[in-house]
Design an enzyme around this catalytic site. Structure first.
Site, PDB file in Angstrom:
ATOM      1  N   HIS A   1      -3.668  -5.460   2.243  1.00  0.00           N
ATOM      2  CA  HIS A   1      -3.501  -5.487   3.840  1.00  0.00           C
ATOM      3  C   HIS A   1      -4.302  -6.693   4.102  1.00  0.00           C
ATOM      4  CE1 HIS A   1      -2.196  -1.352   4.011  1.00  0.00           C
ATOM      5  NE2 HIS A   1      -3.230  -1.099   3.169  1.00  0.00           N
TER       6      HIS A   1
ATOM      7  N   CYS B   1       0.759  -1.443  -0.100  1.00  0.00           N
ATOM      8  CA  CYS B   1      -0.036  -0.144  -0.014  1.00  0.00           C
ATOM      9  C   CYS B   1       1.006   1.291   0.206  1.00  0.00           C
ATOM     10  CB  CYS B   1      -0.888  -0.207   1.090  1.00  0.00           C
ATOM     11  SG  CYS B   1      -2.400   1.246   0.812  1.00  0.00           S
TER      12      CYS B   1
HETATM   13  N1  GLN Z   1      -1.590   7.125   2.340  1.00  0.00           N
HETATM   14  C1  GLN Z   1      -1.970   6.226   0.965  1.00  0.00           C
HETATM   15  C2  GLN Z   1      -3.350   6.398   0.563  1.00  0.00           C
HETATM   16  O1  GLN Z   1      -4.192   6.793   1.113  1.00  0.00           O
HETATM   17  C3  GLN Z   1      -1.686   4.734   1.598  1.00  0.00           C
HETATM   18  C4  GLN Z   1      -2.825   4.309   2.584  1.00  0.00           C
HETATM   19  C5  GLN Z   1      -2.203   2.789   3.032  1.00  0.00           C
HETATM   20  O2  GLN Z   1      -1.123   2.412   3.288  1.00  0.00           O
HETATM   21  N2  GLN Z   1      -3.328   2.052   3.386  1.00  0.00           N
HETATM   22  O3  GLN Z   1      -3.441   6.212  -0.645  1.00  0.00           O
END
Ligand code: GLN
Length: 245
Positions: A199, A97
């Site tokens: 995740h 992510c």
């Molecule tokens: N901050 C990033 C986004 O919102 C990744 C979020 C995350 O790692 N869940 O796209």
């Protein structure tokens, strides 16, 4: 296999650990231990140099935009060359992510642009519109597995990721949004450099994928010894069911 050790470098384990992504490392540790494979983890935080030859697997979890910003600068200034050298010698690099977004060239948020390490050709943009949230399942076709498999997990990202023309996704979206909500692509894989929005954490829900990563990282020609995976298979089935696959 007792004399083998999986040497892991955990990048920013405190800052990049959204949805308990660090749980991916615990799963790797358990699956190694159950097989008599050693496991050594080294944390590399802000300011810490990374040794490109000392680890078999480099791991970068997800994070909020704010935490990503803190890490991005350091990643580019302190760790970029080492990570490129590690990738060039085929070490495994797994990024989830927020970490996945930092593998590319940039992550643009309004007027700001967070730099990435440029290990793969991709760009991420935080567009207007809803966050891409929900259970997700993708079909992946990885070398050595004899056919396609399913990865199931959970995604929550505001950024939309576009792969460059020479880049291939990690998988094809079966359910969920994936890289940008409409390309049908999820993640990226270039050799042993892998990025994904999944995740869950990813590996406890997809133990088969953890084993594939361990095998790649250790450069094993043979599959790992099987384990009693009744619980792991139930977790995988549950994640697939949640995604509707
Ligand atoms: N901050 C990033 C986004 O919102 C990744 C979020 C995350 O790692 N869940 O796209």
């Amino acid at each position: 296999m007792a004399d083998r050790t999986l040497r892991v470098c955990a990048l920013y384990p405190d800052l990049m650990n959204i949805y308990a992504d660090r749980g991916n490392l615990l799963l790797l540790e358990r699956r190694c231990a159950w097989r008599g494979i050693g496991f050594a983890v080294t944390a590399a935080g802000i300011g810490d140099a990374v040794d490109p030859d000392a680890h078999d697997l480099y791991y970068l979890g997800g994070g909020q935009d704010r935490d990503q910003m803190l890490c991005a600068q350091d990643l580019v200034e302190v760790k970029r060359d080492a990570l490129h050298a590690a990738a060039a010698r085929d070490a495994v690099l797994l990024a989830v992510c927020g970490g996945y977004q930092l593998l590319g060239h940039s992550y643009a948020l309004g007027d700001e642009e967070i730099p990435g390490v440029g290990l793969v050709d991709l760009r991420t943009v935080r567009a207007d519109g809803p966050r891409l949230i929900g259970n997700v399942a993708i079909e992946v076709d990885l070398p050595g597995l004899g056919g396609p498999r399913v990865l199931a997990g959970f995604e929550n990202h505001g950024g939309r990721t576009r792969l460059g023309p020479g880049e291939r996704p990690l998988g094809r979206v079966l359910r969920g949004h994936g890289n940008d909500g409409h390309s049908g692509h999820e993640g990226v894989r270039r050799g042993n450099v892998i990025g994904t929005y999944l995740h869950g954490p990813l590996l406890p829900k997809n133990a088969w994928f953890a084993d594939w990563l361990i095998g790649r990282a250790l450069g094993l020609a043979e599959p790992l010894d099987p384990l009693d995976d009744a619980l792991e298979e139930a977790a995988h089935a549950g994640a697939r069911r949640a995604a509707g696959v």
